[in-house]
Write a protein that holds these residues in place. Sequence first.
Motif, PDB file in Angstrom:
ATOM      1  N   GLN A 293       0.854  -1.190   0.000  1.00  0.00           N
ATOM      2  CA  GLN A 293       0.000   0.000   0.000  1.00  0.00           C
ATOM      3  C   GLN A 293       0.896   1.250   0.000  1.00  0.00           C
ATOM      4  O   GLN A 293       1.863   1.342   0.756  1.00  0.00           O
ATOM      5  CB  GLN A 293      -0.914   0.032   1.236  1.00  0.00           C
ATOM      6  CG  GLN A 293      -1.908  -1.107   1.306  1.00  0.00           C
ATOM      7  CD  GLN A 293      -2.959  -1.033   0.207  1.00  0.00           C
ATOM      8  OE1 GLN A 293      -3.201   0.038  -0.349  1.00  0.00           O
ATOM      9  NE2 GLN A 293      -3.548  -2.167  -0.121  1.00  0.00           N
ATOM     10  N   GLU A 294       0.559   2.176  -0.881  1.00  0.00           N
ATOM     11  CA  GLU A 294       1.324   3.420  -0.948  1.00  0.00           C
ATOM     12  C   GLU A 294       0.967   4.303   0.265  1.00  0.00           C
ATOM     13  O   GLU A 294      -0.204   4.425   0.643  1.00  0.00           O
ATOM     14  CB  GLU A 294       1.004   4.164  -2.234  1.00  0.00           C
ATOM     15  CG  GLU A 294       1.799   5.460  -2.395  1.00  0.00           C
ATOM     16  CD  GLU A 294       1.436   6.215  -3.662  1.00  0.00           C
ATOM     17  OE1 GLU A 294       1.933   7.338  -3.834  1.00  0.00           O
ATOM     18  OE2 GLU A 294       0.642   5.676  -4.461  1.00  0.00           O
ATOM     19  N   LEU A 295       2.001   4.904   0.848  1.00  0.00           N
ATOM     20  CA  LEU A 295       1.751   5.744   2.022  1.00  0.00           C
ATOM     21  C   LEU A 295       2.664   6.965   1.995  1.00  0.00           C
ATOM     22  O   LEU A 295       3.710   6.979   1.330  1.00  0.00           O
ATOM     23  CB  LEU A 295       1.946   4.959   3.323  1.00  0.00           C
ATOM     24  CG  LEU A 295       3.289   4.254   3.542  1.00  0.00           C
ATOM     25  CD1 LEU A 295       4.284   5.149   4.223  1.00  0.00           C
ATOM     26  CD2 LEU A 295       3.084   2.992   4.367  1.00  0.00           C
ATOM     27  N   LEU A 296       2.259   8.004   2.714  1.00  0.00           N
ATOM     28  CA  LEU A 296       3.007   9.252   2.860  1.00  0.00           C
ATOM     29  C   LEU A 296       3.322   9.443   4.342  1.00  0.00           C
ATOM     30  O   LEU A 296       2.424   9.386   5.178  1.00  0.00           O
ATOM     31  CB  LEU A 296       2.205  10.445   2.351  1.00  0.00           C
ATOM     32  CG  LEU A 296       1.845  10.440   0.865  1.00  0.00           C
ATOM     33  CD1 LEU A 296       0.971  11.644   0.547  1.00  0.00           C
ATOM     34  CD2 LEU A 296       3.099  10.460   0.008  1.00  0.00           C
ATOM     35  N   VAL A 297       4.616   9.676   4.643  1.00  0.00           N
ATOM     36  CA  VAL A 297       5.054   9.828   6.020  1.00  0.00           C
ATOM     37  C   VAL A 297       5.760  11.178   6.163  1.00  0.00           C
ATOM     38  O   VAL A 297       6.578  11.554   5.313  1.00  0.00           O
ATOM     39  CB  VAL A 297       6.012   8.690   6.441  1.00  0.00           C
ATOM     40  CG1 VAL A 297       6.431   8.844   7.905  1.00  0.00           C
ATOM     41  CG2 VAL A 297       5.369   7.342   6.221  1.00  0.00           C
TER      42      VAL A 297
END
Length: 609
Positions: A293-297
């Motif tokens: 799953q693509e995620l932004l941190v």
Amino acid sequence: VTISQFSPPPEKTRDSTKEIMDLKSNEAKNVVQGSTTPFRFDFVTKVTETKNLIVLTNDMDLVDGLRRMQQISGKSSYPLLTNADNHATCATRYTIQQGTIGCATYYGRTHFLPPGNYSFLGPATTLHTTKDIDIDTKSGKTAGTLLKWKDISYVGLPENHVAVIQVGPAQHCIGSGRYLLRRPVTLYGVVDVQKLQNKVTAIGIDEGANQNDEKDVQRKVTMKAGEFQKCGSLTFIRAQPGFAAVVQDPDGSLSDSVGFTVARGGQVFKSFVDLQHYARTTRPFHLESKDRQELLVRVQIRWCIVQPTIWLERKGAYADIFDAIEEIMQSLLRDYMARHTYDECRQQQAEGYEKFEKLIRPVCETEMSNLGGKLLGFEVRSIRFPLLEKRNTIRAQKEAVMKEKQLEEERALDIENEERKREQARFDDSHAHALRREKHLVRMAELTAEQNMQRQREEAKLKYATARSETKQAQVRLEAKLRQVKLEQEVAKSRAIAEAERLISVTKAKCDQNLAIVQANADAMVAEAEAKAAAIMKEAEAQAKAATLIGSAYKANPQFLKFKMSEIKAEILKMRAEALAKGLAANQGVMVPKHLQKEISQMDSDSLL
């Protein structure tokens, strides 16, 4: 200024340079951690007098300094001061004012004339000009070279000034005071240590209060980093609070210091390094979780630089330590997120990312330390899954559309039900209106009958009230007349009582007056009677004593003695009774005292006996 022999600065070996660098780094750390004793160089050289350098004390002027220089140089040198008489009066040709000095030559060599009047300067002596002693006539400055004539320089340095001079192969820094310099000693320049010429600023980046998950509002602040000034081979450096100055030593090593310092010899000033605390948030890192799953941190880092030399050696093309650590942080987060799924990330989000921060922070601290910094804080700002959130948004939109349709159908059914309710309500209202009308007519008839009966009752009550009112008025009038008669009788009675009381009071006053007179007379007669009775008592007592004597003669016959005593007592009582009777006959209304009343009662009882 203290006195010692000039000596060039000692050459630093590799070991001593490293030791000094470590000492300065430790001092810089102490300042960052709150030390109250910052590191400072002792940059002023201790000087001594030579024939080419004279230090003027407080009680010496320029003429005294020239004499001192001539004295140290010896008799073999040419004289610096004239021997001519400066006290001429009438035949004055040259006048040197007080506060100035005459600049002359003696056989082409440097020569000076002290203040005074001169009629003759001597052979081979030529006066060229006069100059002020304590101020530069051309520039008006009071620091630096105040007077220069040929190879002699008169230098004055106030408390906040230093000067760089060349003595042989070495350059030295001298502190405040007054000096006489003679070539080959050369003055390179004067430095005001409180106002260095070259100002250096630094740009600090701070984040504003308005932030979102995609872009931070940053603010650039221009700050004073420090100032420096180069004079000869010396560089004077002052770092502002929160900054450190980094200097490169001749062997290539770096050293840092805070406050004021001087780079000399082969040392080169590199730059100022910011030691203050900062906090910034990284850009959103596009990563991938364990379940693809693509995620932004985004994380926030708080830091400060504690080893400026290490940062200057390893910063490379980065202008800020945050830019360098941001790339490292992205790699660490990529490896960490690849080991966690979407559900695990959401679970850590509910727990405040504590486990996440505990795993990442030690590595980040190590990387920050390798760059010369110190990690003060590490916090995960947000972890987002944009594709999942987009899908959830679409799903939510579809559910919203379906819910809207369902709501429309429910609304249509509600409208239909409301219409039916309104029709039923209209029918019920018409039927109820007819019933209410019939009830109203019946009620109106009842009200009319009640009003008629009420009117008749009111008329009867009115007649009854009128008759009763008239009777009451007659009764009131009669009672008023009776009260008037009673009042008149009471007034007459009151008047009679008042008159009687007045007469009684008058009579009583007269009686009291007469009684007082009678009482006084009676008291007087009683007193007279008591006096006579007292005399009789004395006589009776004398007779009693005689009777006693007689009684002793009659002891043989006690009955005769008792009879004789009773006869004497009766005679006494008779005399007292006659006196009282005479007093009472004279004053019949007199008040008899209690003791007389007691005696009268006693007499009555005796008479009865």
